[in-house]
Design a protein around this motif. Structure first.
Motif, mmCIF file in Angstrom:
data_model
loop_
_atom_site.group_PDB
_atom_site.id
_atom_site.type_symbol
_atom_site.label_atom_id
_atom_site.label_comp_id
_atom_site.label_asym_id
_atom_site.label_seq_id
_atom_site.Cartn_x
_atom_site.Cartn_y
_atom_site.Cartn_z
ATOM 1 N N LEU A 1 1.024 -1.291 -0.438
ATOM 2 C CA LEU A 1 -0.161 -0.403 0.363
ATOM 3 C C LEU A 1 1.049 1.435 0.225
ATOM 4 C CD1 LEU A 1 -2.199 -1.245 2.503
ATOM 5 C CD2 LEU A 1 -3.037 -0.968 0.346
ATOM 6 N N ASN A 2 2.129 1.444 1.037
ATOM 7 C CA ASN A 2 3.171 2.560 0.606
ATOM 8 C C ASN A 2 3.931 2.025 0.488
ATOM 9 O OD1 ASN A 2 1.015 5.315 2.055
ATOM 10 N ND2 ASN A 2 0.988 3.227 3.465
ATOM 11 N N SER A 3 5.089 3.283 -0.338
ATOM 12 C CA SER A 3 6.107 2.210 -0.106
ATOM 13 C C SER A 3 7.321 3.666 -1.305
ATOM 14 C CB SER A 3 6.602 1.362 -1.396
ATOM 15 O OG SER A 3 5.769 1.755 -2.761
ATOM 16 N N ARG A 4 8.531 3.266 -0.608
ATOM 17 C CA ARG A 4 9.013 3.917 -1.747
ATOM 18 C C ARG A 4 10.272 3.561 -2.432
ATOM 19 N NH1 ARG A 4 13.280 7.418 3.040
ATOM 20 N NH2 ARG A 4 14.919 8.296 1.349
ATOM 21 N N GLY A 5 10.954 3.972 -3.595
ATOM 22 C CA GLY A 5 12.082 3.832 -4.058
ATOM 23 C C GLY A 5 12.931 4.874 -4.836
ATOM 24 N N THR A 6 13.573 4.073 -5.969
ATOM 25 C CA THR A 6 14.064 5.598 -6.575
ATOM 26 C C THR A 6 14.116 4.816 -7.792
ATOM 27 O OG1 THR A 6 16.254 5.429 -4.830
ATOM 28 C CG2 THR A 6 16.827 6.178 -6.714
ATOM 29 N N ILE A 7 14.436 5.801 -9.148
ATOM 30 C CA ILE A 7 14.373 6.087 -10.008
ATOM 31 C C ILE A 7 14.971 7.375 -10.975
ATOM 32 C CG2 ILE A 7 13.085 5.320 -12.550
ATOM 33 C CD1 ILE A 7 10.458 4.833 -10.625
ATOM 34 N N ALA A 8 16.312 6.832 -11.428
ATOM 35 C CA ALA A 8 16.855 7.640 -12.449
ATOM 36 C C ALA A 8 17.568 8.158 -11.052
ATOM 37 C CB ALA A 8 16.404 7.630 -13.098
ATOM 38 N N ASN A 9 17.991 8.294 -10.323
ATOM 39 C CA ASN A 9 18.729 9.050 -9.155
ATOM 40 C C ASN A 9 17.524 10.133 -8.559
ATOM 41 O OD1 ASN A 9 20.444 7.733 -8.559
ATOM 42 N ND2 ASN A 9 21.625 8.563 -9.788
ATOM 43 N N ASN A 10 16.037 9.615 -8.495
ATOM 44 C CA ASN A 10 14.797 10.687 -8.334
ATOM 45 C C ASN A 10 14.683 10.118 -7.209
ATOM 46 O OD1 ASN A 10 14.144 12.993 -9.851
ATOM 47 N ND2 ASN A 10 15.407 11.734 -11.216
ATOM 48 N N THR A 11 13.338 10.258 -5.453
ATOM 49 C CA THR A 11 12.950 9.576 -4.466
ATOM 50 C C THR A 11 11.527 8.937 -5.489
ATOM 51 O OG1 THR A 11 14.137 9.969 -3.003
ATOM 52 C CG2 THR A 11 12.610 9.475 -2.505
ATOM 53 N N ILE A 12 11.433 8.659 -4.856
ATOM 54 C CA ILE A 12 10.159 7.306 -5.736
ATOM 55 C C ILE A 12 8.902 7.107 -4.228
ATOM 56 C CG2 ILE A 12 8.518 6.746 -6.966
ATOM 57 C CD1 ILE A 12 9.772 8.379 -8.129
ATOM 58 N N ILE A 13 7.842 8.057 -4.262
ATOM 59 C CA ILE A 13 6.967 7.508 -3.275
ATOM 60 C C ILE A 13 5.119 7.787 -3.193
ATOM 61 C CG2 ILE A 13 5.768 8.788 -0.627
ATOM 62 C CD1 ILE A 13 8.665 10.097 -0.441
ATOM 63 N N PHE A 14 4.813 6.196 -2.931
ATOM 64 C CA PHE A 14 3.896 5.464 -2.942
ATOM 65 C C PHE A 14 2.869 6.027 -2.560
ATOM 66 C CE2 PHE A 14 6.514 3.204 -6.313
ATOM 67 C CZ PHE A 14 6.629 4.323 -8.085
ATOM 68 N N LEU A 15 1.698 6.564 -2.261
ATOM 69 C CA LEU A 15 1.021 6.865 -0.641
ATOM 70 C C LEU A 15 -0.078 5.990 -0.992
ATOM 71 C CD1 LEU A 15 1.992 8.248 1.556
ATOM 72 C CD2 LEU A 15 0.741 10.475 0.985
ATOM 73 N N ASN A 16 -0.440 5.441 -0.008
ATOM 74 C CA ASN A 16 -1.782 5.063 0.206
ATOM 75 C C ASN A 16 -2.818 5.931 0.586
ATOM 76 O OD1 ASN A 16 -4.509 3.712 0.447
ATOM 77 N ND2 ASN A 16 -3.748 2.634 2.653
ATOM 78 N N ALA A 17 -3.516 6.491 -0.571
ATOM 79 C CA ALA A 17 -4.629 8.267 -0.307
ATOM 80 C C ALA A 17 -5.878 7.898 0.440
ATOM 81 C CB ALA A 17 -4.465 8.523 -1.627
ATOM 82 N N PRO A 18 -6.278 6.495 -0.066
ATOM 83 C CA PRO A 18 -7.855 6.164 1.165
ATOM 84 C C PRO A 18 -6.999 5.993 2.671
ATOM 85 C CG PRO A 18 -7.632 5.053 -1.093
ATOM 86 C CD PRO A 18 -6.177 6.035 -0.942
ATOM 87 N N GLY A 19 -5.849 5.612 2.842
ATOM 88 C CA GLY A 19 -5.686 4.924 4.030
ATOM 89 C C GLY A 19 -5.370 6.284 4.343
ATOM 90 N N LEU A 20 -4.365 6.892 4.499
ATOM 91 C CA LEU A 20 -4.508 8.407 4.594
ATOM 92 C C LEU A 20 -5.775 9.339 5.305
ATOM 93 C CD1 LEU A 20 -1.930 10.716 5.228
ATOM 94 C CD2 LEU A 20 -2.332 11.824 2.659
ATOM 95 N N VAL A 21 -6.381 9.723 4.348
ATOM 96 C CA VAL A 21 -7.612 10.009 4.971
ATOM 97 C C VAL A 21 -8.229 9.134 6.178
ATOM 98 C CG1 VAL A 21 -10.172 10.390 3.874
ATOM 99 C CG2 VAL A 21 -8.671 10.448 2.490
ATOM 100 N N ASP A 22 -8.425 7.846 5.558
ATOM 101 C CA ASP A 22 -9.522 6.918 7.469
ATOM 102 C C ASP A 22 -8.277 7.897 8.339
ATOM 103 O OD1 ASP A 22 -10.971 6.147 5.767
ATOM 104 O OD2 ASP A 22 -9.662 4.281 5.167
ATOM 105 N N GLU A 23 -6.510 7.814 8.012
ATOM 106 C CA GLU A 23 -6.095 7.898 9.637
ATOM 107 C C GLU A 23 -5.494 9.733 9.575
ATOM 108 O OE1 GLU A 23 -1.190 6.800 10.575
ATOM 109 O OE2 GLU A 23 -1.767 6.625 8.482
ATOM 110 N N ASP A 24 -6.330 10.542 9.153
ATOM 111 C CA ASP A 24 -6.478 11.690 9.460
ATOM 112 C C ASP A 24 -8.093 12.032 10.484
ATOM 113 O OD1 ASP A 24 -5.763 14.541 8.784
ATOM 114 O OD2 ASP A 24 -7.580 14.755 7.376
ATOM 115 N N SER A 25 -8.725 11.232 9.381
ATOM 116 C CA SER A 25 -10.007 11.459 10.178
ATOM 117 C C SER A 25 -9.778 10.773 11.333
ATOM 118 C CB SER A 25 -10.750 10.755 9.736
ATOM 119 O OG SER A 25 -10.739 9.493 9.904
ATOM 120 N N GLN A 26 -9.009 10.542 12.416
ATOM 121 C CA GLN A 26 -8.426 9.530 13.683
ATOM 122 C C GLN A 26 -7.652 10.992 14.126
ATOM 123 O OE1 GLN A 26 -6.706 5.815 13.798
ATOM 124 N NE2 GLN A 26 -8.411 4.906 11.756
#
Length: 514
Positions: free
Chosen positions: A175-200
């Motif tokens: 659901l959430n991960s972090r990586g690198t492509i061509a020396n660019n940091t890539i962040i994949f965020l679980n947006a629905p989970g972020l909304v649920d966590e934000d409501s808490q």
């Protein structure tokens, strides 16, 4: 024999028109669309051989393949037809996008429209395999996924499956991960989970306890060891912005507004947006969910400085998401060399709904009208009537046409001159060979009238010609048998439709099989 092959320019013209349109709109138009697109390499790469070729990333948002739950108010048959047409459009769009030959493919959420709903494991597996069949990809091309609200759910509902997140991670990845492509940091965020966590949290401070493995924990972990490389953030739900924020010229209509409903939220909240911007300091953000294109630049304060981050909301690849022209995003990445390390561009696909509603349907109505008028003219035109009344088939023998004198009828020594019994015998030469076959009558009667011997003869050809004349209102010579107006219209429709329908069937078969 009847006269065959008379030219019919109206029918031939419609055949040609429909064939050309079917080839263009079902295949060539998709190729032509992507031929107008190009990777934005020139914006970030200088002309030097020392730099490697940019990494090409294809961004696809909201394919959202349909299932039987997608349109609960529609009849099952209409839902099935909608599913077939949308699947076919997705296949054509996907194969057109692959012509760009990407190095990496990223899906920005909402892969399956009903992935969040309660269903059996077997049904989910069939659903997932259908997604894979629509989006085939060579194994050497990496692909990444971020979760959308239709994949894992958002909020609480009895209709959502408790296994939604588990199924997602087992089929699509973390659901959430972090990586690198061509020396660019890539962040994949679980947006629905972020909304649920934000409501808490109910607060703007995210330094407290977070959900283990959740999006807040990922962002906090990045803050403890920030990267020096540019950060590119991928989130399904767009970040917060003013309600009347302009989305740029590439948007079809309206803008992205704040709003929530059953299983969705249009944008992230303002506190969590500030938290992401100030912590990650992304150089660019890519989001989905909205289905339409939107380009917006966020301003935020960090370390006493005002910074900016550009966000691109990627168009949906599907024709069923409320937009006329689906699309995808082309992202080029290079190693940071002092200037920007990324560039992106929009690629638009044909307006499939417009093709159906503005081209096929009007042309279908017009074609039917033209064929109807052509057949009516063929039937009732005075010229055609005159032609029919003045034309006699070589094999036609009228019932009363055999009343002729036979002065030598009783002379058995004379040669057989039965051919003289036909009405046109006085203008035809005598047969050159006695072996010539003459149609044998099925009825022949000789009698004396006004002092002369007469004969009446009926042949199979005369009966067939008479029956055809009786049952045809137009006597059309374009086909072996005469036909009436209604039958002629239906046969013309069949002759015109066979070519475009064959092309449509061939394209569909190719897309579904290969």
């Amino acid at each position: 024999m009847p006269v065959l092959g008379r030219k019919r320019p109206v029918l031939d013209g419609l055949k040609l028109l429909w064939t050309v349109l079917a080839i263009w709109y079902e295949h060539v138009a998709f190729i032509y669309s992507v031929e107008q697109c190009s990777w934005p390499d020139s914006e970030i790469q200088t002309r030097t051989d020392s730099l490697p070729r940019p990494t090409h990333v294809l961004l696809v948002a909201d394919p959202q393949i349909l299932d039987h739950r997608s349109y609960p108010d529609r009849a099952p048959f209409l839902t099935y037809i909608s599913q077939l047409l949308v699947d076919l459009n997705l296949r054509k769009n996907w194969r057109a996008a692959l012509r760009m030959q990407p190095d990496i493919v990223m899906f920005l959420g909402d892969m399956m429209d009903g992935g969040r709903f309660a269903m059996s494991d077997a049904e989910y597996e069939r659903y997932f395999q259908r997604f894979k069949s629509i989006f085939p990809l060579d194994s050497h091309v990496p692909q990444y996924f971020i979760s959308g609200n239709h994949d894992t759910g958002l909020g609480i509902s009895d209709e959502f499956s408790e296994k939604a997140e588990t199924r997602y991670t087992s089929h699509f990845g973390p659901l959430n991960s972090r990586g690198t492509i061509a020396n660019n940091t890539i962040i994949f965020l679980n947006a629905p989970g972020l909304v649920d966590e934000d409501s808490q949290h109910h607060r703007s401070n995210y330094d407290g306890k977070s959900v283990p493995g959740g999006p807040v924990e990922l962002v906090q972990s990045y803050a403890k060891s920030p990267a020096q490389d540019p950060v590119i953030l991928f989130t399904h739900i767009p970040l917060s912005r003013p309600d009347r924020a302009d989305c740029g010229p590439n948007r079809e209509r309206g803008t992205i507004r704040r709003g929530t409903g059953f299983g969705y939220q249009n944008t992230l909240g303002k506190p969590v947006t500030d938290f992401l911007l100030q912590t990650l300091r992304p150089s660019v953000i890519f989001s989905g969910d909205d289905h339409d294109y939107c380009e917006y630049t966020h301003s935020y304060n960090s370390d006493g400085k005002t910074r900016e981050a550009r966000e691109v909301t990627v168009k949906s690849l599907s024709m069923a998401m409320g937009i006329r022209r689906p699309g995808f995003q082309l992202l080029s990445l290079v190693q940071p060399q002092g200037s920007s390390s990324h560039a992106d561009s929009l690629c638009l696909l044909p307006d499939q709904l417009g093709i159906y509603l503005s081209t096929y349907i009007p042309l279908l109505v017009l074609s039917l009208l033209v064929l109807c008028v052509a057949n009516i003219y063929r039937v009732f035109s005075p010229r055609q009537s005159k032609r029919r009344s003045g034309s006699v088939s070589p094999n036609y023998v009228p019932l009363s046409g055999a009343l002729r004198s036979r002065s030598d009828a009783g002379n058995p020594t004379e040669p057989n001159n039965d051919w003289l019994d036909y009405p046109d015998a006085d203008i035809l030469p005598q047969p050159t060979s006695s072996s010539r076959q003459v149609p044998r009558p099925i009825y022949s009667q000789t009698f004396v009238l006004l002092g002369r011997r007469r004969r009446i003869t009926v042949s199979r050809e005369s009966i067939a010609s008479l029956v055809s004349t009786m049952f045809s209102c137009c006597g059309n010579h374009d086909v072996p048998k005469s036909r009436g107006c209604g039958v002629g219209f239906l046969r013309d429709v069949r002759d015109v439709a066979v070519f475009p329908l064959g092309i449509f069937a061939a394209v569909s078969w190719w897309m579904f099989v290969f």
